[in-house]
Motif scaffolding. Structure first.
Motif, short mmCIF file in Angstrom:
data_model
loop_
_atom_site.label_atom_id
_atom_site.label_comp_id
_atom_site.label_asym_id
_atom_site.label_seq_id
_atom_site.Cartn_x
_atom_site.Cartn_y
_atom_site.Cartn_z
N ILE A 8 0.82 -1.22 0.00
CA ILE A 8 0.00 0.00 0.00
C ILE A 8 0.86 1.26 0.00
O ILE A 8 0.49 2.28 -0.59
N GLY A 9 2.04 1.19 0.62
CA GLY A 9 2.87 2.40 0.68
C GLY A 9 4.04 2.37 -0.28
O GLY A 9 4.90 3.26 -0.24
N SER A 10 4.12 1.38 -1.16
CA SER A 10 5.29 1.28 -2.05
C SER A 10 5.30 2.44 -3.04
O SER A 10 4.26 3.00 -3.39
N ALA A 11 6.52 2.78 -3.51
CA ALA A 11 6.67 3.97 -4.35
C ALA A 11 6.12 3.75 -5.76
O ALA A 11 5.88 4.70 -6.49
N SER A 29 -0.20 -6.33 -4.92
CA SER A 29 0.03 -7.73 -4.58
C SER A 29 -1.08 -8.15 -3.63
O SER A 29 -1.36 -7.46 -2.65
N PHE A 30 -1.75 -9.23 -3.96
CA PHE A 30 -2.87 -9.65 -3.11
C PHE A 30 -2.70 -11.06 -2.53
O PHE A 30 -3.53 -11.51 -1.77
N SER A 31 -1.57 -11.75 -2.90
CA SER A 31 -1.47 -13.14 -2.44
C SER A 31 -1.20 -13.21 -0.93
O SER A 31 -1.62 -14.16 -0.27
N LYS A 65 -3.11 8.03 -5.68
CA LYS A 65 -1.71 8.48 -5.74
C LYS A 65 -1.34 8.78 -7.21
O LYS A 65 -0.72 9.80 -7.52
N ALA A 66 -1.76 7.88 -8.11
CA ALA A 66 -1.47 8.09 -9.54
C ALA A 66 -2.22 9.31 -10.06
O ALA A 66 -1.69 10.11 -10.82
N ILE A 126 -8.66 -5.00 0.51
CA ILE A 126 -8.55 -4.95 -0.96
C ILE A 126 -8.90 -3.54 -1.47
O ILE A 126 -8.15 -2.92 -2.22
N ILE A 127 -10.02 -3.03 -0.99
CA ILE A 127 -10.49 -1.71 -1.43
C ILE A 127 -9.49 -0.62 -1.03
O ILE A 127 -9.19 0.29 -1.81
N GLY A 128 -8.97 -0.75 0.18
CA GLY A 128 -8.02 0.25 0.69
C GLY A 128 -6.82 0.40 -0.24
O GLY A 128 -6.41 1.52 -0.58
N VAL A 129 -6.26 -0.73 -0.67
CA VAL A 129 -5.08 -0.68 -1.54
C VAL A 129 -5.45 -0.12 -2.91
O VAL A 129 -4.74 0.73 -3.46
N LEU A 130 -6.58 -0.56 -3.46
CA LEU A 130 -6.98 -0.09 -4.80
C LEU A 130 -7.15 1.43 -4.81
O LEU A 130 -6.69 2.13 -5.72
#
Ligand code: KG4
Ligand code: ZN
Length: 348
Positions: A217-220, A225-227, A269-270, A259-263
């Motif tokens: 979630i915090g990667s640049a 990744s969901f596994s 961010k984009a 899942i929703i949080g990361v999406l």
């Protein structure tokens, strides 16, 4: 212009007809036959079964699309067909049928990338059905835009500066978002595909009951990744032993929240980085109401003032209307002899 779209990349056999006037897309018919019920017991698509069903339904589905639009083949100006990515057997049925029709009807044939289709579902502005016409705000979509495709096979973020100009920003390194829903569903003994059931069960659960990981979630970068999330849910399920309705609902709500949080975090961010004017969602997971509402809420919280576009729910999952629409805005007809299926097709 009227375009007949054909989509057979997986378990849906679909045909649709769009009519275009001044870049406004009206959907005249949208026919889908799904072999999903045949796969729901086995917990995933069986490619051989999917392809056999495609063969059975492709002609009736195309005939029905023409009938519902009240049109005969001479009224069609072009044919659009998904040539990848997808299951080779399923793709071949649609592509070979489209080539045959292109030849005998003497119509231009436009090969379409299924992934573009999921984004272009947003550009359909008017849906005709037997009783009424649904209008939406597709005409207000402005470039540049960020597109998030979240489906059973893909999770991708793209930047579009204009029609036909797509830059891939990132995607999943392992499971797709829909695949995460489906695999978590299997752990909970839910039938396939589990996305809609998890959405329903989550309504009765506490999203904070379990603190599941939100990988990357915090990667640049703009990768996903969901596994790891699925593995964490698996450990929790084993630890719990017996799952009652309350625990199942809590797991659904907590996993969905992750899942929703990361999406949302990665997409926004984009959107900020590229200063876009619209955000478009597409793919089966975009049918999730909680995802749609949470996106709107977070855009407001961050005061981003970027409009969010989501297709009508039936146009989030696989359909041929999105394929015909992608073909209209990226009109590149190719002689039928030169079109080949490409199961591994991605963004170029
Ligand atoms: O776009 P799609 O029909 O097919 C692919 O191109 O993969 O997406 C199917 C995926 C499945 O994984 C399904 O579980 C998920 O979309 N899905 C949902 C919902 N409806 C379908 N996931 C979450 N919530 C939903 N309401
Ligand atoms: Zn799809």
């Amino acid at each position: 212009m009227r375009i007949l779209g054909i989509e057979t990349s997986c378990d849906e056999t679909a045909a649709a007809i769009i009519e275009t006037t001044d870049n406004k897309i009206s959907l005249l018919s949208n026919v889908i036959s799904s072999s999903l019920p045949l796969h729901s017991k086995t917990g995933g698509i069986i490619p051989e079964t999917a392809a056999r069903e495609q063969v059975k339904f492709i002609i009736p589905v195309i005939e029905q699309a023409l009938k519902e639009a009240n049109l005969h083949p001479p009224a069609i100006d072009a044919i659009a067909v998904t040539f990848g990515p997808g299951l080779i057997g399923s793709l071949l049925v649609g592509v070979e049928t489209a080539k045959t029709l292109s030849m005998i009807w003497n119509k231009p044939l436009i090969p379409v990338n299924h992934l573009y289709g999921h984004i272009y579902a947003n550009f359909i502005s008017e849906i005709h059905n037997s009783e009424f016409i649904i209008q939406n705000s597709a005409a207000e979509i402005e470039f540049p835009l960020i597109g998030l495709i979240a489906s059973g096979g893909h999770t991708d973020l793209i930047l579009m500066r204009k029609h036909g100009s797509i830059k891939w920003l990132g995607g999943t390194r392992d499971d797709a978002a829909g695949e995460a829903y489906d695999k978590i569903g299997r752990l909970l003994n839910l039938s396939y595909p589990a996305g809609p059931t998890i959405e329903e069960l989550a309504k009765k659960g506490n999203p904070k009951a379990f603190n599941f990981p939100r990988p990357m979630i915090g990667s640049a970068d703009f990768d996903f990744s969901f596994s790891g999330l699925k593995a964490s849910v698996s450990r929790k399920v084993q630890l719990m032993g017996r799952l009652d309705d309350k625990i199942t609902a809590d797991i659904c709500a907590s996993a969905q929240e992750a899942i929703i949080g990361v999406l949302i975090r990665k997409t926004l961010k984009a959107a900020k980085k590229y200063k876009v004017k619209s955000i478009l969602l597409g793919g089966g997971v975009a049918a999730n109401q909680k995802l749609r509402d949470s996106f709107e809420l977070e855009i407001r919280n961050l005061k981003l003032e970027i409009p969010l576009f989501v297709p009508e729910k039936s146009l989030c999952t696989d359909n041929a209307a999105m394929i015909a629409t992608a073909a209209y805005f990226n009109y590149r007809a190719v002689p039928w002899q030169k079109i080949m299926v490409n199961p591994e097709l991605y963004f170029d």
